[in-house]
Motif scaffolding. Structure first.
Motif, PDB file in Angstrom:
ATOM      1  N   LEU A 315       5.674   1.265  -7.211  1.00  6.75           N
ATOM      2  CA  LEU A 315       6.886   0.308  -7.440  1.00  6.75           C
ATOM      3  C   LEU A 315       8.139   1.284  -7.585  1.00  6.75           C
ATOM      4  O   LEU A 315       8.106   2.472  -8.324  1.00  6.75           O
ATOM      5  N   GLN A 316       9.147   0.794  -6.856  1.00  5.60           N
ATOM      6  CA  GLN A 316      10.194   1.785  -6.738  1.00  5.60           C
ATOM      7  C   GLN A 316      11.654   0.444  -6.863  1.00  5.60           C
ATOM      8  O   GLN A 316      11.506  -0.598  -6.677  1.00  5.60           O
ATOM      9  N   GLY A 321      17.151  -3.904  -5.913  1.00  6.47           N
ATOM     10  CA  GLY A 321      15.960  -4.441  -6.641  1.00  6.47           C
ATOM     11  C   GLY A 321      14.849  -3.675  -6.304  1.00  6.47           C
ATOM     12  O   GLY A 321      14.867  -2.523  -6.015  1.00  6.47           O
ATOM     13  N   ALA A 322      13.738  -4.283  -6.714  1.00  7.51           N
ATOM     14  CA  ALA A 322      12.304  -3.650  -6.310  1.00  7.51           C
ATOM     15  C   ALA A 322      11.794  -3.470  -4.966  1.00  7.51           C
ATOM     16  O   ALA A 322      12.059  -4.423  -4.115  1.00  7.51           O
ATOM     17  N   PHE A 323      11.100  -2.490  -4.665  1.00  5.65           N
ATOM     18  CA  PHE A 323      10.645  -2.165  -3.266  1.00  5.65           C
ATOM     19  C   PHE A 323       9.540  -1.455  -3.383  1.00  5.65           C
ATOM     20  O   PHE A 323       9.210  -0.639  -4.274  1.00  5.65           O
ATOM     21  N   VAL A 324       8.744  -1.246  -2.408  1.00  7.69           N
ATOM     22  CA  VAL A 324       7.695  -0.405  -2.026  1.00  7.69           C
ATOM     23  C   VAL A 324       7.691   0.039  -0.619  1.00  7.69           C
ATOM     24  O   VAL A 324       8.331  -0.508   0.210  1.00  7.69           O
ATOM     25  N   LYS A 336       9.707  -2.399   2.122  1.00  7.76           N
ATOM     26  CA  LYS A 336       9.404  -3.573   1.794  1.00  7.76           C
ATOM     27  C   LYS A 336       9.863  -4.217   0.520  1.00  7.76           C
ATOM     28  O   LYS A 336       9.515  -3.820  -0.554  1.00  7.76           O
ATOM     29  N   ARG A 337      10.865  -5.111   0.663  1.00 12.29           N
ATOM     30  CA  ARG A 337      11.588  -5.694  -0.606  1.00 12.29           C
ATOM     31  C   ARG A 337      10.524  -6.678  -1.521  1.00 12.29           C
ATOM     32  O   ARG A 337       9.830  -7.736  -0.574  1.00 12.29           O
ATOM     33  N   ILE A 360       0.344   0.352   1.173  1.00 15.87           N
ATOM     34  CA  ILE A 360       1.280   0.769   0.388  1.00 15.87           C
ATOM     35  C   ILE A 360       1.102   2.190  -0.046  1.00 15.87           C
ATOM     36  O   ILE A 360       0.138   2.757  -0.358  1.00 15.87           O
ATOM     37  N   ILE A 361       2.256   3.136  -0.147  1.00 13.16           N
ATOM     38  CA  ILE A 361       2.274   4.240  -0.642  1.00 13.16           C
ATOM     39  C   ILE A 361       2.307   4.377  -2.161  1.00 13.16           C
ATOM     40  O   ILE A 361       3.199   3.921  -2.814  1.00 13.16           O
ATOM     41  N   THR A 362       1.238   5.094  -2.362  1.00 14.62           N
ATOM     42  CA  THR A 362       1.102   5.242  -4.058  1.00 14.62           C
ATOM     43  C   THR A 362       1.544   6.680  -4.768  1.00 14.62           C
ATOM     44  O   THR A 362       1.713   6.868  -5.882  1.00 14.62           O
TER      45      THR A 362
END
Length: 395
Positions: A315-316, A321-324, A336-337, A360-362
């Motif tokens: 999560l960033q 707002g939040a996105f990945v 991706k929002r 998703i990048i972790t």
């Protein structure tokens, strides 16, 4: 001679022109020469995880305050010298245990005095009653007038009233004497006692000790109207949500083993915060919670549900707002929002913005740039925790 000098000048000028032309050509050649091509390195490696649905227990976390269900500030009800203290600070006490003794001699003497007054009143009443009986016989023989009998009857009634007053004063003296022994009202634990034996205590001398019942204990926490409405709709009730479990997170981050229940939701809202006070009762046999302590309160839904859960590390957040970061076609990075909700420990529930199967990048997101290729390295999903990681909020 003149011609010779002119020839030397011409030769020198020609030489300078030749040197200047060579320098210009050399600079031009340097300017036009392109630097050597830099070799492009491999795309940065990133850790990725495939998005999947998981079974979770919806939960929310709030900031609450611990409050004893039973708490009493013990005070002296009569004035006198503090004779003895019968407990140690911090001791567990039982209901009716003797806590303090105030000097009893003056109060015992008062009881004896009031008892003597009652005895005298009884004697006076007996004499008055006998006088009335004798007067009735004398009236029948006309030995005394009726007025004398009336006076004796009045005296008897007065004696009865005086004895009742004496008995009331005796009872009051006994009550005062009883106040010299201060006892615990319920099972609990004794706090600090600021006054030592020998001090004069009384109703105005302050608190002698505070007794607190610690098991079970109450936890109060404010909940926003929006959150409360969501819980009520989910549970199908307008009162305290049935089946909702309450757990307390201790200051070291661990959760208590025992679970509590919500037993009261306030009927009015706080006008300043638009929140409602919720009250939960939690077992506290190990005495891990203390009256007045601030704790995090975890409220868990009664039923599990399926949702997309991602690691917190993916999560960033920016100004929008939040996105990945997602690895898309040709291993290129995409933004991706998303919208998130409460999730298990170290993880976040995604309610909108992701689909099952996406990568998703972790790890390694600092080297990933949107639109640029990366080298994905799959990682195993962490085990689903049971402890909510939602930031605690005060409503």
């Amino acid at each position: 001679m003149v011609e010779a000098r002119e020839g030397q000048v011409s030769w020198r000028a020609g030489t300078l022109a030749t040197v200047g032309l060579a320098a210009v050509l050399t600079l031009a050649g340097c300017k036009d020469a392109a630097p050597p091509a830099r070799q492009a390195g491999p795309p940065p490696a990133v850790g990725v995880q495939r998005v999947a649905m998981q079974s979770i227990t919806p939960a929310a976390e709030f900031i609450g305050r611990v409050e004893a269900i039973d708490k009493v500030d013990v005070r002296a009800r009569v004035t006198g010298f503090l004779y003895a203290r019968h407990f140690n600070e911090g001791d567990a006490v039982k209901a009716n245990d003797l806590l303090f003794t105030i000097e009893q001699a003056p109060f015992a003497a008062e009881v004896a005095l009031r008892q003597a007054q009652v005895d005298r009143g009884v004697a006076d009443l007996n004499y008055a009653t006998a006088q009335v009986a004798r007067g009735r016989e004398l009236v029948r023989t006309n030995a005394i007038p009726q007025s004398t009998l009336d006076e004796r009857i009045a005296a008897e009634a007065q004696a009865k009233a005086e004895i009742e007053a004496a008995r009331a004063q005796l009872e009051q003296a006994r009550i005062q004497y009883g106040y010299t022994e201060i006892r615990a009202a319920f099972d609990g634990r004794a706090g600090r006692s600021p006054l030592s034996p020998g001090n004069v205590v009384g109703p105005d001398s302050g608190v002698l000790v505070t007794i607190v019942r610690e098991d079970p204990i109450r936890v109060n926490f404010p909940v926003t109207q929006r959150e409360l409405l969501r819980v009520r709709r989910a549970s199908g009730t307008n009162g305290a949500p049935d089946g909702v479990q309450v757990r307390v997170r201790l200051p070291d981050g661990t959760l208590m083993d025992t679970t509590g229940r919500i037993d009261f939701v306030d009927v009015t809202a706080n006008r300043s915060t638009d929140s409602v006070l919720v009250q939960a009762v939690v077992p506290n046999a190990q005495r891990l919670l203390t009256d007045g302590q601030a704790v995090a309160v975890v409220v868990e839904a009664p039923e599990r549900r399926h949702a997309i859960v991602i690691p917190q590390s993916a999560l960033q957040i920016d100004q929008q707002g939040a996105f990945v970061l997602v690895v898309g076609a040709d291993n290129k990075v995409e933004v991706k929002r998303i919208r998130t909700n409460a999730g298990p420990a170290g993880q976040v529930v995604v309610t909108e913005g992701l689909e099952v199967g996406q990568l998703i990048i972790t790890e390694g997101s600092q080297g990933a740039r949107p639109g640029q290729p990366v080298t994905p390295r799959p990682q195993d999903a962490p085990p689903l925790g049971a402890d909510p990681a939602t930031p605690a909020r005060g409503g």
